[in-house]
Enzyme design. Structure first.
Site, PDB file in Angstrom:
ATOM      1  N   GLN A 297      -7.428  -4.703   8.005  1.00  0.00           N
ATOM      2  CA  GLN A 297      -6.782  -3.647   8.789  1.00  0.00           C
ATOM      3  C   GLN A 297      -5.487  -4.243   9.352  1.00  0.00           C
ATOM      4  O   GLN A 297      -5.386  -5.458   9.529  1.00  0.00           O
ATOM      5  CB  GLN A 297      -7.745  -3.236   9.929  1.00  0.00           C
TER       6      GLN A 297
ATOM      7  N   THR B 206      -3.905   4.805  -1.547  1.00  0.00           N
ATOM      8  CA  THR B 206      -4.948   5.344  -0.664  1.00  0.00           C
ATOM      9  C   THR B 206      -5.601   6.588  -1.267  1.00  0.00           C
ATOM     10  O   THR B 206      -5.034   7.256  -2.135  1.00  0.00           O
ATOM     11  CB  THR B 206      -4.392   5.695   0.731  1.00  0.00           C
TER      12      THR B 206
ATOM     13  N   ARG C 164     -16.254   2.946   2.925  1.00  0.00           N
ATOM     14  CA  ARG C 164     -17.155   4.021   3.346  1.00  0.00           C
ATOM     15  C   ARG C 164     -16.369   5.292   3.618  1.00  0.00           C
ATOM     16  O   ARG C 164     -16.773   6.393   3.283  1.00  0.00           O
ATOM     17  CB  ARG C 164     -17.907   3.613   4.620  1.00  0.00           C
TER      18      ARG C 164
ATOM     19  N   HIS D  76      -8.066   3.039  -4.062  1.00  0.00           N
ATOM     20  CA  HIS D  76      -9.007   3.126  -2.938  1.00  0.00           C
ATOM     21  C   HIS D  76     -10.038   4.208  -3.270  1.00  0.00           C
ATOM     22  O   HIS D  76      -9.705   5.208  -3.900  1.00  0.00           O
ATOM     23  CB  HIS D  76      -8.297   3.546  -1.646  1.00  0.00           C
TER      24      HIS D  76
ATOM     25  N   HIS E  70     -14.121  -2.984  13.814  1.00  0.00           N
ATOM     26  CA  HIS E  70     -13.952  -1.594  13.392  1.00  0.00           C
ATOM     27  C   HIS E  70     -13.973  -0.699  14.626  1.00  0.00           C
ATOM     28  O   HIS E  70     -14.631  -1.014  15.620  1.00  0.00           O
ATOM     29  CB  HIS E  70     -15.095  -1.226  12.421  1.00  0.00           C
TER      30      HIS E  70
ATOM     31  N   GLU F  71       0.857  -1.203   0.000  1.00  0.00           N
ATOM     32  CA  GLU F  71       0.000   0.000   0.000  1.00  0.00           C
ATOM     33  C   GLU F  71       0.887   1.244   0.000  1.00  0.00           C
ATOM     34  O   GLU F  71       1.794   1.363   0.808  1.00  0.00           O
ATOM     35  CB  GLU F  71      -0.903   0.003   1.236  1.00  0.00           C
TER      36      GLU F  71
HETATM   37  P1  FAD Z   1     -18.232  -0.151   6.312  1.00  0.00           P
HETATM   38  O1  FAD Z   1     -17.975  -1.543   5.893  1.00  0.00           O
HETATM   39  O2  FAD Z   1     -19.396   0.546   5.729  1.00  0.00           O
HETATM   40  O3  FAD Z   1     -18.337  -0.141   7.900  1.00  0.00           O
HETATM   41  C1  FAD Z   1     -18.402   1.079   8.606  1.00  0.00           C
HETATM   42  C2  FAD Z   1     -19.015   0.838   9.991  1.00  0.00           C
HETATM   43  O4  FAD Z   1     -20.395   0.519   9.852  1.00  0.00           O
HETATM   44  C3  FAD Z   1     -18.393  -0.339  10.744  1.00  0.00           C
HETATM   45  O5  FAD Z   1     -18.410  -0.046  12.123  1.00  0.00           O
HETATM   46  C4  FAD Z   1     -19.330  -1.496  10.418  1.00  0.00           C
HETATM   47  O6  FAD Z   1     -19.285  -2.498  11.395  1.00  0.00           O
HETATM   48  C5  FAD Z   1     -20.674  -0.757  10.377  1.00  0.00           C
HETATM   49  N1  FAD Z   1     -21.635  -1.389   9.465  1.00  0.00           N
HETATM   50  C6  FAD Z   1     -21.402  -1.908   8.237  1.00  0.00           C
HETATM   51  N2  FAD Z   1     -22.551  -2.345   7.681  1.00  0.00           N
HETATM   52  C7  FAD Z   1     -23.525  -2.074   8.571  1.00  0.00           C
HETATM   53  C8  FAD Z   1     -24.929  -2.279   8.595  1.00  0.00           C
HETATM   54  N3  FAD Z   1     -25.557  -2.860   7.573  1.00  0.00           N
HETATM   55  N4  FAD Z   1     -25.625  -1.858   9.692  1.00  0.00           N
HETATM   56  C9  FAD Z   1     -25.004  -1.274  10.736  1.00  0.00           C
HETATM   57  N5  FAD Z   1     -23.675  -1.070  10.783  1.00  0.00           N
HETATM   58  C10 FAD Z   1     -22.948  -1.459   9.715  1.00  0.00           C
HETATM   59  N6  FAD Z   1     -10.025   5.371   4.560  1.00  0.00           N
HETATM   60  C11 FAD Z   1      -9.837   6.392   3.682  1.00  0.00           C
HETATM   61  O7  FAD Z   1     -10.417   7.480   3.868  1.00  0.00           O
HETATM   62  N7  FAD Z   1      -9.018   6.261   2.585  1.00  0.00           N
HETATM   63  C12 FAD Z   1      -8.375   5.082   2.317  1.00  0.00           C
HETATM   64  O8  FAD Z   1      -7.635   4.980   1.330  1.00  0.00           O
HETATM   65  C13 FAD Z   1      -8.561   3.981   3.216  1.00  0.00           C
HETATM   66  N8  FAD Z   1      -7.984   2.780   2.976  1.00  0.00           N
HETATM   67  C14 FAD Z   1      -8.243   1.723   3.815  1.00  0.00           C
HETATM   68  C15 FAD Z   1      -7.686   0.467   3.504  1.00  0.00           C
HETATM   69  C16 FAD Z   1      -7.922  -0.618   4.330  1.00  0.00           C
HETATM   70  C17 FAD Z   1      -7.326  -1.971   3.968  1.00  0.00           C
HETATM   71  C18 FAD Z   1      -8.712  -0.470   5.512  1.00  0.00           C
HETATM   72  C19 FAD Z   1      -8.940  -1.644   6.437  1.00  0.00           C
HETATM   73  C20 FAD Z   1      -9.271   0.771   5.822  1.00  0.00           C
HETATM   74  C21 FAD Z   1      -9.056   1.876   4.979  1.00  0.00           C
HETATM   75  N9  FAD Z   1      -9.616   3.128   5.236  1.00  0.00           N
HETATM   76  C22 FAD Z   1      -9.418   4.179   4.362  1.00  0.00           C
HETATM   77  C23 FAD Z   1     -10.384   3.364   6.462  1.00  0.00           C
HETATM   78  C24 FAD Z   1     -11.905   3.174   6.283  1.00  0.00           C
HETATM   79  O9  FAD Z   1     -12.405   4.135   5.385  1.00  0.00           O
HETATM   80  C25 FAD Z   1     -12.534   3.343   7.665  1.00  0.00           C
HETATM   81  O10 FAD Z   1     -12.173   2.294   8.515  1.00  0.00           O
HETATM   82  C26 FAD Z   1     -14.057   3.573   7.657  1.00  0.00           C
HETATM   83  O11 FAD Z   1     -14.419   4.082   8.947  1.00  0.00           O
HETATM   84  C27 FAD Z   1     -14.873   2.316   7.422  1.00  0.00           C
HETATM   85  O12 FAD Z   1     -14.832   1.968   6.107  1.00  0.00           O
HETATM   86  P2  FAD Z   1     -15.463   0.552   5.606  1.00  0.00           P
HETATM   87  O13 FAD Z   1     -15.335   0.545   4.163  1.00  0.00           O
HETATM   88  O14 FAD Z   1     -14.889  -0.574   6.370  1.00  0.00           O
HETATM   89  O15 FAD Z   1     -16.984   0.801   6.054  1.00  0.00           O
END
Ligand code: FAD
Length: 286
Positions: A176, A48, A108, A78, A149, A17
């Site tokens: 993560q 990213t 997200r 990303h 998370h 990354e």
């Molecule tokens: P989601 O999967 O939507 O989850 C977000 C939250 O909502 C979690 O707490 C989950 O448990 C909860 N949730 C999910 N579905 C539901 C549902 N149906 N009902 C209720 N709750 C639910 N961020 C950046 O800004 N830029 C990047 O480039 C970036 N790269 C990343 C790369 C990796 C490998 C990882 C692990 C994270 C990265 N992030 C990045 C961080 C990420 O954007 C954050 O962790 C963000 O807060 C959550 O994103 P997600 O896609 O996991 O969200």
């Protein structure tokens, strides 16, 4: 090439990354890093995307396109959705495709402090994944969290949310970062028991400094094993020694992941060639 196909052909899939240079810096500032990595061929490099990334100044796309065109390595762009409308996301996806990139990590993004900047078009990553799959032919990755998370008070990854991302179309997952491999093995077991079958790459990050570790644990909720705390304590006043010991710790993690036959290893290389080189020599013997 689509990253989902690498997971069918290779085990473990090796990825790094990188992050684009800061807003004010020119994209070429990362050239030197990439030049130093010439000859090293991970299966893909992910780039990213800033939470408040914009179409007008998408350095993620510039870097991802360069990685593909100049270095012949598959990039993973990303993309976070919480601050964008559906129309903006579709435009960004069209740009990404026009830039020759075929793979997107659908996220997200972190919730902004000011909820007015949230878009109501995409509440969760699964909504973005479904939209990408419906409108494009990108290979789509998603994030997963071996220790849960940061917004989730109940510890471990909610497997139902992971399954929802897979059902929406996620082809693979990247985890993560974690410092204790057992948390990843538990996630793998829970995911497979919860009918999640997509490949999952393990995220490994060599430590750089005490400050960086403190930031990461509060940002991600990652736990610190006492072995690593002792390493940080011993070397915190000698940055070079700390980095060396931190890299050795990560290499030990990788060795153990290899022994466990993981689908992929994703190294948070933080634009540091030495990290990528050492990890690659362990992962591919080159
Ligand atoms: P989601 O999967 O939507 O989850 C977000 C939250 O909502 C979690 O707490 C989950 O448990 C909860 N949730 C999910 N579905 C539901 C549902 N149906 N009902 C209720 N709750 C639910 N961020 C950046 O800004 N830029 C990047 O480039 C970036 N790269 C990343 C790369 C990796 C490998 C990882 C692990 C994270 C990265 N992030 C990045 C961080 C990420 O954007 C954050 O962790 C963000 O807060 C959550 O994103 P997600 O896609 O996991 O969200």
């Amino acid at each position: 090439m689509k990253i989902k196909d690498y997971y069918q052909q290779t085990k473990p899939v090796v990825s790094f990354e990188f992050f684009p240079p800061k807003k004010e810096a020119a994209i070429d500032t990362i050239y030197q890093t990439l030049e130093e990595l010439k000859g090293i061929k991970p299966d893909f490099i992910s780039v990213t995307y800033g939470a408040a990334g914009s179409r007008a100044d998408n350095k993620t796309l510039e870097l991802a396109s360069m990685i593909k065109k100049e270095y012949g390595i598959e990039p993973l762009h990303h993309l976070s959705c919480i601050a964008n409308t559906n129309e903006e996301i579709q435009q960004l996806l069209a740009d990404i495709k026009a830039g020759g990139v075929e793979n997107v990590l659908a996220l997200r993004g972190d919730l902004p402090a000011d909820s007015e900047t949230c878009s109501s078009d995409f509440l969760y990553a699964k909504d973005l994944i479904a939209s990408i799959k419906e409108n494009t032919d990108f290979s789509v990755g998603a994030a997963c969290y071996p220790e849960g998370h940061i917004d989730q008070l109940a510890g471990v990854e909610n497997i139902e949310h992971l399954k929802a991302k897979e059902d929406a179309g996620a082809d693979f997952f990247i985890s993560q970062l974690f410092f204790e491999n057992d948390v990843f093995y538990r996630l793998m077991e829970d995911a497979r028991n919860g009918q999640v079958s997509a490949p999952i790459s393990a995220g490994v990050m060599p430590i750089l400094s005490r400050g960086q570790v403190e930031k990461m644990i509060f940002m991600c909720g990652t736990s610190l094993p006492s072995e690593l705390i002792k390493i940080i304590h011993k070397y915190e006043h000698s940055i070079e020694d700390l980095r060396k010991a931190g890299l050795e710790y990560s290499l030990k993690q990788i060795e153990d992941l290899l022994d466990h036959g993981v689908d992929g290893v994703h190294v948070y290389a933080m634009n540091r060639p030495v990290v990528a080189k050492e990890a690659m020599s362990l992962l591919r013997g080159s």
